[in-house]
Every structure is written in structure tokens, then in C-alpha cells.
Design an enzyme around this catalytic site. Sequence first.
Site, PDB file in Angstrom:
ATOM      1  N   ASP A  39      -9.216  -2.817  -3.715  1.00 28.65           N
ATOM      2  CA  ASP A  39      -9.026  -3.716  -2.576  1.00 28.65           C
ATOM      3  C   ASP A  39      -9.194  -5.154  -3.052  1.00 28.65           C
ATOM      4  OD1 ASP A  39      -8.673  -3.540   0.516  1.00 28.65           O
ATOM      5  OD2 ASP A  39     -10.056  -5.194   0.160  1.00 28.65           O
ATOM      6  N   ARG A  42       0.810  -1.221   0.000  1.00 27.05           N
ATOM      7  CA  ARG A  42       0.000   0.000   0.000  1.00 27.05           C
ATOM      8  C   ARG A  42       0.840   1.266   0.000  1.00 27.05           C
ATOM      9  NH1 ARG A  42      -4.251  -1.515   4.544  1.00 27.05           N
ATOM     10  NH2 ARG A  42      -4.662  -3.570   3.707  1.00 27.05           N
ATOM     11  N   ARG A  94      -4.573   5.856   4.832  1.00 28.31           N
ATOM     12  CA  ARG A  94      -4.931   6.780   5.903  1.00 28.31           C
ATOM     13  C   ARG A  94      -3.772   7.557   6.470  1.00 28.31           C
ATOM     14  NH1 ARG A  94      -8.616   2.185   8.638  1.00 28.31           N
ATOM     15  NH2 ARG A  94      -6.846   1.026   7.814  1.00 28.31           N
ATOM     16  N   ARG A 143     -11.209  10.508   0.917  1.00 24.81           N
ATOM     17  CA  ARG A 143     -11.960   9.422   1.546  1.00 24.81           C
ATOM     18  C   ARG A 143     -13.192   9.953   2.275  1.00 24.81           C
ATOM     19  NH1 ARG A 143     -14.291   5.847   4.088  1.00 24.81           N
ATOM     20  NH2 ARG A 143     -13.319   4.094   5.162  1.00 24.81           N
ATOM     21  N   TYR A 198     -11.521 -14.454   4.004  1.00 23.68           N
ATOM     22  CA  TYR A 198     -12.500 -13.405   4.339  1.00 23.68           C
ATOM     23  C   TYR A 198     -13.917 -13.864   4.011  1.00 23.68           C
ATOM     24  CZ  TYR A 198      -8.572 -10.253   5.017  1.00 23.68           C
ATOM     25  OH  TYR A 198      -7.420  -9.677   5.485  1.00 23.68           O
TER      26      TYR A 198
HETATM   27  O1  CP3 Z   1      -1.781   1.889  -2.211  1.00 24.90           O
HETATM   28  C1  CP3 Z   1      -2.829   1.295  -1.950  1.00 24.90           C
HETATM   29  O2  CP3 Z   1      -3.581   1.644  -1.057  1.00 24.90           O
HETATM   30  C2  CP3 Z   1      -3.139   0.099  -2.821  1.00 24.90           C
HETATM   31  C3  CP3 Z   1      -4.467  -0.455  -2.686  1.00 24.90           C
HETATM   32  C4  CP3 Z   1      -4.683  -1.587  -1.685  1.00 24.90           C
HETATM   33  C5  CP3 Z   1      -5.618  -1.521  -0.611  1.00 24.90           C
HETATM   34  N1  CP3 Z   1      -5.723  -2.774  -0.050  1.00 24.90           N
HETATM   35  C6  CP3 Z   1      -6.357  -0.326  -0.190  1.00 24.90           C
HETATM   36  C7  CP3 Z   1      -6.934  -0.265   1.170  1.00 24.90           C
HETATM   37  C8  CP3 Z   1      -4.166  -2.890  -1.699  1.00 24.90           C
HETATM   38  C9  CP3 Z   1      -3.069  -3.455  -2.584  1.00 24.90           C
HETATM   39  C10 CP3 Z   1      -4.859  -3.627  -0.677  1.00 24.90           C
HETATM   40  C11 CP3 Z   1      -4.654  -5.066  -0.434  1.00 24.90           C
HETATM   41  C12 CP3 Z   1      -5.359  -5.748   0.653  1.00 24.90           C
HETATM   42  N2  CP3 Z   1      -6.597  -5.490   1.173  1.00 24.90           N
HETATM   43  C13 CP3 Z   1      -4.848  -6.909   1.304  1.00 24.90           C
HETATM   44  C14 CP3 Z   1      -3.565  -7.626   0.952  1.00 24.90           C
HETATM   45  C15 CP3 Z   1      -2.334  -6.883   1.351  1.00 24.90           C
HETATM   46  C16 CP3 Z   1      -2.161  -6.660   2.825  1.00 24.90           C
HETATM   47  O3  CP3 Z   1      -2.114  -5.485   3.217  1.00 24.90           O
HETATM   48  O4  CP3 Z   1      -2.060  -7.626   3.559  1.00 24.90           O
HETATM   49  C17 CP3 Z   1      -5.802  -7.286   2.288  1.00 24.90           C
HETATM   50  C18 CP3 Z   1      -5.667  -8.447   3.254  1.00 24.90           C
HETATM   51  C19 CP3 Z   1      -6.916  -6.394   2.185  1.00 24.90           C
HETATM   52  C20 CP3 Z   1      -8.208  -6.431   2.945  1.00 24.90           C
HETATM   53  C21 CP3 Z   1      -8.396  -5.189   3.741  1.00 24.90           C
HETATM   54  N3  CP3 Z   1      -8.675  -3.947   3.165  1.00 24.90           N
HETATM   55  C22 CP3 Z   1      -8.274  -4.996   5.136  1.00 24.90           C
HETATM   56  C23 CP3 Z   1      -8.004  -6.094   6.156  1.00 24.90           C
HETATM   57  C24 CP3 Z   1      -8.472  -3.621   5.391  1.00 24.90           C
HETATM   58  C25 CP3 Z   1      -8.360  -2.887   6.720  1.00 24.90           C
HETATM   59  C26 CP3 Z   1      -9.663  -2.361   7.208  1.00 24.90           C
HETATM   60  C27 CP3 Z   1      -9.511  -1.440   8.417  1.00 24.90           C
HETATM   61  O5  CP3 Z   1     -10.434  -0.665   8.604  1.00 24.90           O
HETATM   62  O6  CP3 Z   1      -8.489  -1.492   9.125  1.00 24.90           O
HETATM   63  C28 CP3 Z   1      -8.709  -2.985   4.142  1.00 24.90           C
HETATM   64  C29 CP3 Z   1      -9.010  -1.564   3.913  1.00 24.90           C
HETATM   65  C30 CP3 Z   1      -8.111  -0.793   2.995  1.00 24.90           C
HETATM   66  N4  CP3 Z   1      -7.706  -1.237   1.775  1.00 24.90           N
HETATM   67  C31 CP3 Z   1      -7.616   0.525   3.221  1.00 24.90           C
HETATM   68  C32 CP3 Z   1      -6.888   0.864   2.068  1.00 24.90           C
HETATM   69  C33 CP3 Z   1      -6.233   2.180   1.770  1.00 24.90           C
HETATM   70  C34 CP3 Z   1      -7.937   1.412   4.431  1.00 24.90           C
HETATM   71  C35 CP3 Z   1      -9.384   1.755   4.327  1.00 24.90           C
HETATM   72  C36 CP3 Z   1      -9.862   3.125   4.715  1.00 24.90           C
HETATM   73  O7  CP3 Z   1      -9.537   4.138   4.072  1.00 24.90           O
HETATM   74  O8  CP3 Z   1     -10.684   3.171   5.638  1.00 24.90           O
END
Ligand code: CP3
Length: 324
Positions: free
Chosen positions: A52, A2, A6, A15, A128
Site C-alpha cells: 500500500d 489494483r 476484496r 486477508r 493522508y
Molecule cells: O493489486 C493490488 O491490490 C495492488 C496493491 C495496492 C493497494 N493499494 C492494496 C490495497 C495499490 C497499488 C494501492 C494503492 C493505493 N492505496 C492508493 C493509490 C491508488 C488508488 O487506488 O487511488 C491509495 C490512495 C491507497 C490508500 C488506501 N489503501 C485506501 C484509501 C484504502 C481503502 C481502505 C478501505 O477500507 O476502503 C486502502 C486499502 C487497500 N489497499 C486495499 C487493498 C487491496 C483494501 C484493503 C482491505 O483488504 O481491507
Amino acid sequence: MRQAGRYLPEYREVRAKADGFLDLCYTPDRAARVTLQPIERFRPDAAILFSDILVVPHAIGQNVGFVEGKGPVLEPVQSARDLAALDPGRTLDHLAPVFETVRLVRAELPEDVALIGFSGAPWTVATYMIEGGSTRDFNTVKSWAISHRSEFSILLDLLVESTSAYLIAQVEAGAQALQLFDTWASAVPAADFDNWVCGPTARIVAAVKAKAPDTPIIGFARGIGPRLPDYIRQTGIDAVGLDSSISPAEAARDIQPICPVQGNFDPAYLLAGGLEMEDAALEVLEGLKGGPFVFNLAHGINKETPPAHVERLAEIIHNWRASA
Ligand code: CP3
């Protein structure tokens, strides 16, 4: 890993205007904007698409939501009937906004900055889908997969089909490399590793290669240590993402002779900053310089990370490369 997210105030601003996280993923102009934000700030060599891994279960018909402070929440798949309701045929229509994001980003990125598309690997997405969200122990998905072997293999097949179509369409829209995230590969029992991790990933790699033979595919199976050479050979990936449990010296000895590596800077060092961060970054750069590598984080960036630390890390890497 990523880049957006945030820890960046400009991300939080976009966002806040979206109607939730999935809405941000499905709104091309906003998703393109947050993809480009870290590129403008830090000038890395590649951008990763903003989306995502959970848009795939959503696309094939599962209810998926992101709850503030709780993370992903899915209506869990529990029976053959739940499975029958899923339809990989919906993938391309549902994810059309993501392909539009890819086109918008590619049009705006400097030509020498590559765009990486991505998806989750079937096992990690399935965790998931069956747990209904994040889990610490994977008991529900593992016991379900073991006691419902044929249903679980149907689920993996659905995900292979949907994910392959999704990745091919990302390439057609302008993605120049792809990454498959198998974040929870380390939870798989050794006896099931080939069937749950390597096999489904190999089928996706083959399907993508049949349509886009020149697009490099990076596999990231986190925490699998000694199984990495086997994972690389069985899946046919072009490069491998490394977590930080492997030292650069070990990677140079055991992995780089097989394929290029991406990694593996622990995001905790980036969070901590200072001289500790600088020394650790140089250790990765110096340790991997004998073979092909892409400097990257070992997994996702922590949301408390000060952007100034990321700026300093980018500067260290750029200076190192200029003097190499
Ligand atoms: O630069 C980037 O942000 C690339 C995009 C990206 C996101 N998620 C955006 C995101 C990528 C490549 C992912 C991959 C992803 N998503 C994985 C595999 C990689 C890793 O980090 O292990 C997994 C397991 C997920 C599933 C997921 N998405 C989770 C567990 C969460 C956390 C939720 C939380 O509230 O803590 C997300 C949310 C997410 N995906 C965010 C981002 C920027 C944060 C969400 C927000 O803005 O509220």
C-alpha cells in the site's frame, strides 16, 4: 491499478487470516500469494506488487492503521515537532518484508509476466499524513501546506528521500517497472503544482534513474487533464497513467506523441459488465492502438466487481491482441 483485493474470494480468505491489512502487507508469503492470485485467474501481462502507499509514512515513524469500514487512520502530522519525529533512515529496515515479497513473487511469476513495484507520490502520501486519513476536500492539508510552507517542503523532502530508497530497493529485489500514484494531484492549486507535484516526483525519478536507469517509471497523476504534457516533461517519467476523464482519441492526439500511456478503462464499466463493458473496452483498445499503450483500469477496482466481469474483460483484450 489494483488487481488484488476484496472483489476476489481467494483474497478475502487470505486477508481473514492476517491480523489486519498492514500485517498482510508485511507478511511476505501471504502478500506474495495475493499478488499472484489475479495472475493465475486472468493472465495479464504484468502483476502489481501487493502493498500500500501508506507503508512509507508507517516506515518513517508515523502511526498508521486501517480500520474496518473506515479506511486508513493516521496520527496526523501537525507541527514541526511531529515532523522532527519522522526518520527516512528507517525506510529500508522497516520495509524489508516488502522486498522479500518482491523476491518471492518474482521467483514464482512466469518469466514473461512483468512485476510492477510502486509507491505513492509525495503529495498524495502527504495528504493522508496531514489529514490523518482520507478526505473529500483536502482543506486541512492545503491550508497547512500554504501556512507552513517551509515545514511542508521539509515533509515533501522526507518523502522524496524515503520513497526513492524504497523504490530502488524494490528494483534490486526484482521489480521490473515502477508506478508512482499521485491519486489526489487534482486537488493541488495551479500555483503550487510544480512545487508539490512535479518537483518531488522529478527528484524521485532522477534518484531511481541514477541507480536503475533501465527501469521504466509510470507516473499516475489523476485528474490533471490539460497539465499532463507539462507533468510528463517536468518529471521525466517514461510512461503516464491516464484516468478516464480523457478520451482515447484525446490521448492519441495529445499524449501518445510524448510518451506511452497506461489506462484508461473506467472501473465502473467493469463493475457494470455486459455489452456496455465490451464496447467500452474495444473503444480504448482501438483508440490507443496507433501508439504505445498498456491497457489498464483508469483507477482501482471496485470491491463489488464480479470476478466473471474481469475474466470477460481479459478475454476481450487477449482476443483483440491475437487478431490485431
Ligand atoms: O493489486 C493490488 O491490490 C495492488 C496493491 C495496492 C493497494 N493499494 C492494496 C490495497 C495499490 C497499488 C494501492 C494503492 C493505493 N492505496 C492508493 C493509490 C491508488 C488508488 O487506488 O487511488 C491509495 C490512495 C491507497 C490508500 C488506501 N489503501 C485506501 C484509501 C484504502 C481503502 C481502505 C478501505 O477500507 O476502503 C486502502 C486499502 C487497500 N489497499 C486495499 C487493498 C487491496 C483494501 C484493503 C482491505 O483488504 O481491507
